[in-house]
Design a protein around this motif. Structure first.
Motif, short mmCIF file in Angstrom:
data_model
loop_
_atom_site.label_atom_id
_atom_site.label_comp_id
_atom_site.label_asym_id
_atom_site.label_seq_id
_atom_site.Cartn_x
_atom_site.Cartn_y
_atom_site.Cartn_z
N ARG A 164 0.83 -1.20 0.00
CA ARG A 164 0.00 0.00 0.00
C ARG A 164 0.88 1.26 0.00
O ARG A 164 2.06 1.21 0.33
CB ARG A 164 -0.91 0.03 1.24
CG ARG A 164 -2.00 -1.01 1.25
CD ARG A 164 -2.86 -0.90 2.52
NE ARG A 164 -2.11 -1.22 3.72
CZ ARG A 164 -1.86 -0.37 4.70
NH1 ARG A 164 -2.30 0.90 4.63
NH2 ARG A 164 -1.18 -0.73 5.77
N TRP A 165 0.24 2.38 -0.34
CA TRP A 165 0.89 3.69 -0.27
C TRP A 165 0.29 4.47 0.89
O TRP A 165 -0.93 4.42 1.12
CB TRP A 165 0.70 4.47 -1.56
CG TRP A 165 1.49 3.94 -2.72
CD1 TRP A 165 1.05 3.05 -3.66
CD2 TRP A 165 2.83 4.26 -3.06
NE1 TRP A 165 2.05 2.79 -4.56
CE2 TRP A 165 3.16 3.52 -4.22
CE3 TRP A 165 3.81 5.09 -2.49
CZ2 TRP A 165 4.41 3.60 -4.82
CZ3 TRP A 165 5.05 5.16 -3.09
CH2 TRP A 165 5.35 4.42 -4.24
N LEU A 166 1.14 5.20 1.60
CA LEU A 166 0.69 6.07 2.68
C LEU A 166 1.10 7.50 2.34
O LEU A 166 2.30 7.80 2.21
CB LEU A 166 1.32 5.65 4.00
CG LEU A 166 0.89 6.46 5.24
CD1 LEU A 166 -0.56 6.13 5.60
CD2 LEU A 166 1.81 6.17 6.42
N ALA A 167 0.12 8.38 2.18
CA ALA A 167 0.38 9.78 1.85
C ALA A 167 0.52 10.58 3.13
O ALA A 167 -0.15 10.32 4.13
CB ALA A 167 -0.76 10.35 0.99
N TYR A 168 1.41 11.57 3.10
CA TYR A 168 1.58 12.43 4.27
C TYR A 168 2.08 13.80 3.83
O TYR A 168 2.65 13.97 2.74
CB TYR A 168 2.57 11.82 5.27
CG TYR A 168 4.01 11.84 4.82
CD1 TYR A 168 4.88 12.85 5.25
CD2 TYR A 168 4.51 10.87 3.96
CE1 TYR A 168 6.20 12.88 4.84
CE2 TYR A 168 5.83 10.90 3.54
CZ TYR A 168 6.68 11.90 3.98
OH TYR A 168 7.98 11.94 3.56
N THR A 169 1.85 14.79 4.67
CA THR A 169 2.37 16.14 4.45
C THR A 169 3.17 16.55 5.68
O THR A 169 3.05 15.96 6.75
CB THR A 169 1.24 17.15 4.24
OG1 THR A 169 0.33 17.06 5.35
CG2 THR A 169 0.49 16.92 2.95
N GLU A 170 3.97 17.60 5.49
CA GLU A 170 4.68 18.20 6.61
C GLU A 170 4.49 19.71 6.57
O GLU A 170 4.51 20.32 5.50
CB GLU A 170 6.18 17.88 6.58
CG GLU A 170 6.50 16.42 6.85
CD GLU A 170 7.96 16.20 7.17
OE1 GLU A 170 8.62 17.15 7.67
OE2 GLU A 170 8.46 15.08 6.94
N PHE A 171 4.30 20.27 7.75
CA PHE A 171 4.16 21.71 7.93
C PHE A 171 5.10 22.15 9.05
O PHE A 171 5.53 21.36 9.87
CB PHE A 171 2.73 22.08 8.33
CG PHE A 171 1.66 21.66 7.36
CD1 PHE A 171 1.18 22.54 6.40
CD2 PHE A 171 1.12 20.37 7.40
CE1 PHE A 171 0.20 22.16 5.51
CE2 PHE A 171 0.13 19.99 6.52
CZ PHE A 171 -0.34 20.88 5.57
N GLY A 172 5.39 23.44 9.08
CA GLY A 172 6.13 24.00 10.21
C GLY A 172 7.63 23.91 10.07
O GLY A 172 8.18 23.91 8.97
N ASP A 173 8.30 23.82 11.22
CA ASP A 173 9.75 23.88 11.31
C ASP A 173 10.36 22.50 11.04
O ASP A 173 10.14 21.57 11.82
CB ASP A 173 10.13 24.36 12.72
CG ASP A 173 11.62 24.49 12.94
OD1 ASP A 173 12.40 24.16 12.03
OD2 ASP A 173 12.01 24.93 14.05
N PRO A 174 11.15 22.33 9.97
CA PRO A 174 11.72 21.00 9.67
C PRO A 174 12.65 20.48 10.76
O PRO A 174 12.88 19.28 10.85
CB PRO A 174 12.46 21.21 8.35
CG PRO A 174 12.69 22.68 8.25
CD PRO A 174 11.54 23.32 8.96
N GLY A 175 13.19 21.37 11.57
CA GLY A 175 14.05 20.94 12.67
C GLY A 175 13.34 20.98 14.02
O GLY A 175 13.99 20.85 15.06
N GLY A 176 12.04 21.17 14.00
CA GLY A 176 11.27 21.31 15.23
C GLY A 176 10.88 20.00 15.86
O GLY A 176 11.26 18.91 15.40
N ARG A 177 10.11 20.09 16.94
CA ARG A 177 9.64 18.91 17.66
C ARG A 177 8.64 18.15 16.80
O ARG A 177 7.64 18.71 16.35
CB ARG A 177 8.97 19.34 18.98
CG ARG A 177 9.93 20.00 19.95
CD ARG A 177 9.23 20.51 21.20
NE ARG A 177 8.39 21.67 20.95
CZ ARG A 177 7.08 21.69 21.02
NH1 ARG A 177 6.42 20.59 21.34
NH2 ARG A 177 6.40 22.79 20.79
#
Length: 293
Positions: A17-30
């Motif tokens: 299967r494929w799992l889609a995801y996004t990222e927001f905010g500070d790439p070095g953050g918590r």
């Protein structure tokens, strides 16, 4: 409040299967994983990228199976979800992370707290759907009596209903939203009347697609596979004072809830308290930062 993700990708899971995801905010953050409500999908973090950066948070939002660009998972059960989360976080090099689950995402976050406890630095459940295998709980929720039986016994019919609703936002987002919010509290209706949020709920349905929405609702009335009392890592419950979908008392009056639990009832809010308090919620979750965190 609409914001474009910094990352919008898919990963291949071991079963194909494929799992889609996004990222927001500070790439070095918590690192905080956000599990959307229903209808909902990965591209609505309920906060702006700038707000998340200011909070020092790297928000990672995956689509559940069948939602938007994630592949369906036949016969999926709630406790299957932590396996997908573990694979995603391994792929991203995260040893520890926090989780936030909103509405239907709440049980999914609780399942992670139960199954992935050593890796979790915090768990927030926002207006979470409670276990629905007890009839008295079902009667107290703000959903029609036919809704969950239909989801369980005839998910194809629920898909047809949501497919028609999903097509409507493309032509008339406000009308679609009025239908979706027809049983909502006054607090929620006032919230979505604000220009920055108008049409957001309808857009979430259009983005999620009917198949994933119906499958998510099919999972909800099934037994969780564990009791909240068996979750031993800390949990923070966030409840809306005027929530009509998941009334706060459904959780406050449970004889057995999470053993280590802090509860915040937010005055004047409904089910969508996350729209106004997402930054506060993620800001209160403690997690290590930096590479390999």
């Amino acid at each position: 409040m609409k914001t474009a993700p910094r990352v919008d990708e898919r990963i291949a899971l071991p079963d194909g299967r494929w799992l889609a995801y996004t990222e927001f905010g500070d790439p070095g953050g918590r690192p905080v994983l956000f599990f959307h409500g229903t209808p909902g999908y990965r591209r609505n973090p309920w906060a702006t990228d700038a707000q998340l950066r200011s909070a020092g948070v790297r928000l990672i939002a995956p689509d559940r199976p069948g939602v938007s660009r994630s592949t369906p998972q036949p016969r999926r059960r709630l406790l299957d979800w932590p396996d997908d989360v573990e694979y995603l976080t391994d792929a991203l090099g995260l040893d520890q992370f926090a989780v936030v689950g909103f509405s239907n995402g709440g049980p999914h976050a609780a399942a992670c707290a139960y199954k992935l406890s050593p890796r979790l630095s915090g768990t927030a459940l926002v207006a979470p759907m409670p276990p629905l295998d007890q009839p008295d709980t079902l009667r107290r929720l703000g959903v029609p009596a036919w809704y969950y039986p239909l989801a369980r016994r005839a998910p194809w019919a629920l898909r047809t209903l949501f497919a028609a609703l999903a097509a409507l936002p493309r032509r008339n987002p406000q009308r679609a939203e009025r239908i979706l919010l027809s049983d909502a509290s006054d607090a929620d209706r006032r919230l979505f009347a604000q220009p920055e949020l108008a049409g957001r709920f309808g857009a979430d349905l259009a983005g999620a697609g009917s198949r994933g929405v119906a499958d998510d609702e099919r999972v909800m009335p099934q037994p969780w596979g564990f009791e909240p009392a068996h979750v031993h890592s800390p949990v923070h419950l966030w409840l809306g004072e005027h929530d009509r979908l998941v009334p706060a008392d459904v959780w406050l009056e449970r004889p057995s809830s999470f053993p280590v639990c802090e509860t915040t009832v937010v005055p004047g809010t409904g089910h969508f308290l996350i729209a106004q308090h997402m930054v506060e919620i993620v800001g209160m979750l403690q997690a290590p930062s930096g590479p390999g965190s």
